[in-house]
Structure formats: structure tokens, C-alpha cells
Enzyme design. Sequence first.
Site, mmCIF file in Angstrom:
data_model
loop_
_atom_site.group_PDB
_atom_site.id
_atom_site.type_symbol
_atom_site.label_atom_id
_atom_site.label_comp_id
_atom_site.label_asym_id
_atom_site.label_seq_id
_atom_site.Cartn_x
_atom_site.Cartn_y
_atom_site.Cartn_z
ATOM 1 C CB SER A 1 -0.910 0.017 1.238
ATOM 2 O OG SER A 1 -1.620 1.241 1.303
ATOM 3 N NE ARG B 1 -11.912 -3.192 -2.582
ATOM 4 C CZ ARG B 1 -11.773 -1.872 -2.602
ATOM 5 N NH1 ARG B 1 -10.838 -1.320 -3.359
ATOM 6 N NH2 ARG B 1 -12.559 -1.109 -1.862
ATOM 7 C CG ASP C 1 -9.057 2.457 -5.511
ATOM 8 O OD1 ASP C 1 -8.774 1.402 -4.920
ATOM 9 O OD2 ASP C 1 -8.878 3.586 -5.019
#
Length: 255
Positions: A5, A184, A153
Site C-alpha cells: 500500500s 478484493r 480501485d
Amino acid sequence: DARKSGQNIPGILMQTPLLNSACEINFKNGTVSVPFIKMTLEIMRVFIRNNIFNYIFEKNSIKIDNCSYTNEHFSYEIEPDETAASYFITLPQVVGGTCVIPGMKKQMLQGDIAYFEVLNELGADITFQESGIKSRKRRTLGGGSFDFVDISDTFLSLAAISPLLSDTLEIYGIEHNRKQETDRVSAMARELIKLGQDVIEKSDRLIIRPNLNKLRILAKSGVEISTYKDHRFAMSFGILGTYDILGNGQPWLKI
């Protein structure tokens, strides 16, 4: 360590003008989400005294000269949210028609604006005009292989409608999405399999072979999608649910 991240880097960056000294931030092995870091740096420049903001952004570090925030009053116009816009850009590709989103430009600070390029490569008709971005359906979207590392995203926005594509879709560069609101990558694989799709999940990618006929059979008795309490799952599959798969305008997808 910013390999999973890059969100901690902007947090540190915004504090550096308060140090009254030069600063160097090091992140060995590089970082993901580079466009978000560049966006932070360019926005910071607007808030720096006299807009004098000198920095060197390299693969593993950012060096910043001594600077300070301005104390003058001014207005700053925030860009529209390109990640949120991805759902409305995608919508006409599912239901037809046209959608115009005001304020969107081809050159923006946000890296996610590049999502439109992926859709156009798949066969969409997305153009820019003075008022904003215009999305309309040209034909059934095809397939392809795309690197989403800088626009991760938006990968759910595309993956969720993959059952409607005419060919295999590969989305890679998304390993860091396993550390977000939910994993995800695995979650998307599970939900697409639930919809009758052939999905190969690897550490950094999904390979999806669409099967619209199988989805149509399942839709006759209704299917249900889990969101894992992740807002982007709800929004992405909401787009898929607008597709009139039964041909009678009746709802078929429960989120």
C-alpha cells in the site's frame, strides 16, 4: 515498506512542510499507487508558500527541499472523483444509451482517469468534450489483458461486468488489492464463479472466461452477490444488475 500500500506515503508527505528542514522518505522495493503519490505532491504545491516546492521523486525515495505551508487565504477547486465516475462510465456499456459526467478531463491529477483507455480498448466509445467525459456503447465489449496496478480501485468496476464480455479478460497488477476493505481479488473470483463464470485466480491477477449463457440460466432462479461489507463490490455489481438478462425488464440480481 510500501509494496502492499502506498497510502502511508501521502500521509507522511503532507507533514514534511512542518519540519522546517529538508526531508527524505525511503521505501525500499518501490511502491504501488504511484499516481496517488504524484497527485499528493502536485496538490501540496498549491498550498506551499509562494508555490515553491522542490522535490525529487524516484523509484525508492522522495527528497523534499525545506518548505512551509502558506498562511494566505485562497480557494482550491477539488477534482471530481474519477474512481466514483468509473461506475457511470461503465453503465452505458451494459444498458446502452449515453452518460455524460461533468468536470472530467483527459488530463487529471487522479491516475484512475486512465480507466477510460481500458474501456476503449475493449470496444467502448468514450470521448472527452468541453463539458466532461461522454460514454456510450459502440458494440459488445471484447476481451484483453490489462495492467491495473496504477488504477486498481477501478478493477472491480470492470471485473463485475466481465460476464457480458465476448472474450477472455485478464486483469493483473492487483495483488495489493488483497489488503483493502477485503481481499478484493479472491472475493471477486468467488462471486464471479457463483455467477457461472470460469475464473483463474493468481496472486496478482484474475483471468476470466465469460459465459453469458450460464449466467442467464442461473438468473432465471435469481442469484445473490455478497459484498464483504465493501462498498465497491456493491457499486460494481449494481452495474451488472442493470443488464436485462431475462429480456423482460425484471430484476434478477440481489446484492
